[in-house]
Design a protein around this motif. Structure first.
Motif, PDB file in Angstrom:
ATOM      1  N   HIS A 118       0.981  -1.188   0.180  1.00 45.43           N
ATOM      2  CA  HIS A 118       0.023   0.057  -0.089  1.00 45.43           C
ATOM      3  C   HIS A 118       0.877   1.219  -0.090  1.00 45.43           C
ATOM      4  O   HIS A 118       2.005   1.237   0.182  1.00 45.43           O
TER       5      HIS A 118
ATOM      6  N   HIS B 181      -7.563  -1.235   5.914  1.00 45.26           N
ATOM      7  CA  HIS B 181      -6.873  -0.297   6.383  1.00 45.26           C
ATOM      8  C   HIS B 181      -7.292   1.064   5.685  1.00 45.26           C
ATOM      9  O   HIS B 181      -8.018   1.365   4.553  1.00 45.26           O
TER      10      HIS B 181
ATOM     11  N   HIS C 257       6.031   2.749   3.999  1.00 46.13           N
ATOM     12  CA  HIS C 257       6.013   1.349   3.198  1.00 46.13           C
ATOM     13  C   HIS C 257       6.731   1.831   1.910  1.00 46.13           C
ATOM     14  O   HIS C 257       7.173   0.970   0.877  1.00 46.13           O
TER      15      HIS C 257
ATOM     16  N   ASP D 212      -0.403  -3.710   6.576  1.00 48.87           N
ATOM     17  CA  ASP D 212      -1.065  -3.190   7.672  1.00 48.87           C
ATOM     18  C   ASP D 212      -2.575  -3.468   7.495  1.00 48.87           C
ATOM     19  O   ASP D 212      -3.240  -3.450   6.571  1.00 48.87           O
TER      20      ASP D 212
ATOM     21  N   HIS E 177       1.331   3.939   1.975  1.00 47.55           N
ATOM     22  CA  HIS E 177       1.556   4.801   3.166  1.00 47.55           C
ATOM     23  C   HIS E 177       3.097   5.049   3.167  1.00 47.55           C
ATOM     24  O   HIS E 177       3.949   4.110   2.751  1.00 47.55           O
TER      25      HIS E 177
HETATM   26 ZN   LIG Z   1      -0.360   1.654   6.503  1.00 47.55          ZN
END
Ligand SMILES: [Zn+2]
Ligand SMILES: [Zn+2]
Length: 245
Positions: A60, A135, A65, A156, A62
């Motif tokens: 993902h 998430h 990451h 996550d 974010h």
């Molecule tokens: Zn995340």
């Protein structure tokens, strides 16, 4: 297959640590899963050249990451022009948020492909499938299978059916464990150590690795809380440690 932990902190690193990044290696392939802050330097200490990478998968978008993608793209784009990098690296990621997805590219650093829940990636004998987690942005948990062995990465997520499903009968379950149960609020978007232990027990996980650790926590406290709910093999995913599956 073998997984090497490049970083185990989230959503920011403890001193000397890095955020999410994992190198998946088989006999003939090297695949980077997530590329959080601090992981590129560690990746290069292992593989030497980015020419060695077959693909990058971002679970993902974010920052913890993907941050080092924003500098890896310079290494790739500029060194392609110098001739020392000989290819564009396939980069698989969910297209959410759209503006972040678009910003990942620099020159011809990557061949970008949108990840969907039905995506299936194959590299030799490895098969990678994806499941939507719970998430704030579109986030995929990964299941990696090779010759009857199953490695699962939660990415996550908060507690949901999907994370229980993908963990089922995994030989190695790399699971985010960002909270102690006492700090978990109702709308938290991460798992507590207690929840991770319960998931691993219900899913009959053979070996459990805890990652995405909140930097301020006492690691032993986190581990003990998990062990109170999972009697199997569990440890903290140790940075620069490799685990055979
Ligand atoms: Zn995340
Ligand atoms: Zn994270």
């Amino acid at each position: 297959m073998k997984i090497t932990i490049l970083g185990n902190s989230g959503p920011y690193p403890r001193a000397g640590s890095a955020c999410s990044g994992y190198l998946l290696e088989t006999k003939n392939h090297k695949i980077l899963i997530d590329c959080g802050n601090g992981t590129l330097s560690r990746l290069l200490s292992i593989i030497g050249s980015l020419n060695e990478l077959d693909a990058i998968i971002l679970s993902h978008l974010h920052s913890d990451h993907i941050s080092d993608i924003m500098v890896m793209r310079y290494a790739l784009g500029i060194n392609q022009e110098k001739g020392t990098i000989t290819k564009s690296i396939p980069l698989y990621a969910p297209r959410d948020p759209e503006d972040t997805y678009v910003k990942l590219q620099f020159k011809n650093a990557f061949i970008q492909e949108e990840l969907m829940e039905h995506s299936i990636l194959t590299f030799g004998d490895i098969r990678i499938t994806f499941k939507l987690m719970s998430h704030p942005v579109r986030t995929y948990g990964l299941t990696v299978e090779e010759n009857g062995k199953k490695f699962v990465y939660s990415s996550d997520t908060k507690y949901c059916d999907a994370v229980n499903e993908i963990a089922e009968n995994s030989d190695l379950f790399l699971c985010e464990c960002n909270l102690l149960e006492r700090d978990r609020i109702e709308d938290a978007y991460h798992l507590s150590a207690k929840q991770v232990g319960e998931i691993a027990t219900n899913a009959r996980v053979k070996k459990l690795l805890l990652t995405h650790i909140w930097p301020e926590y006492d690691i032993d406290e986190l581990l003990n809380e998990t062990r109170n709910h999972f009697s199997g093999d569990v440890e903290i995913a140790a940075e620069l440690e490799s685990y055979e599956i």
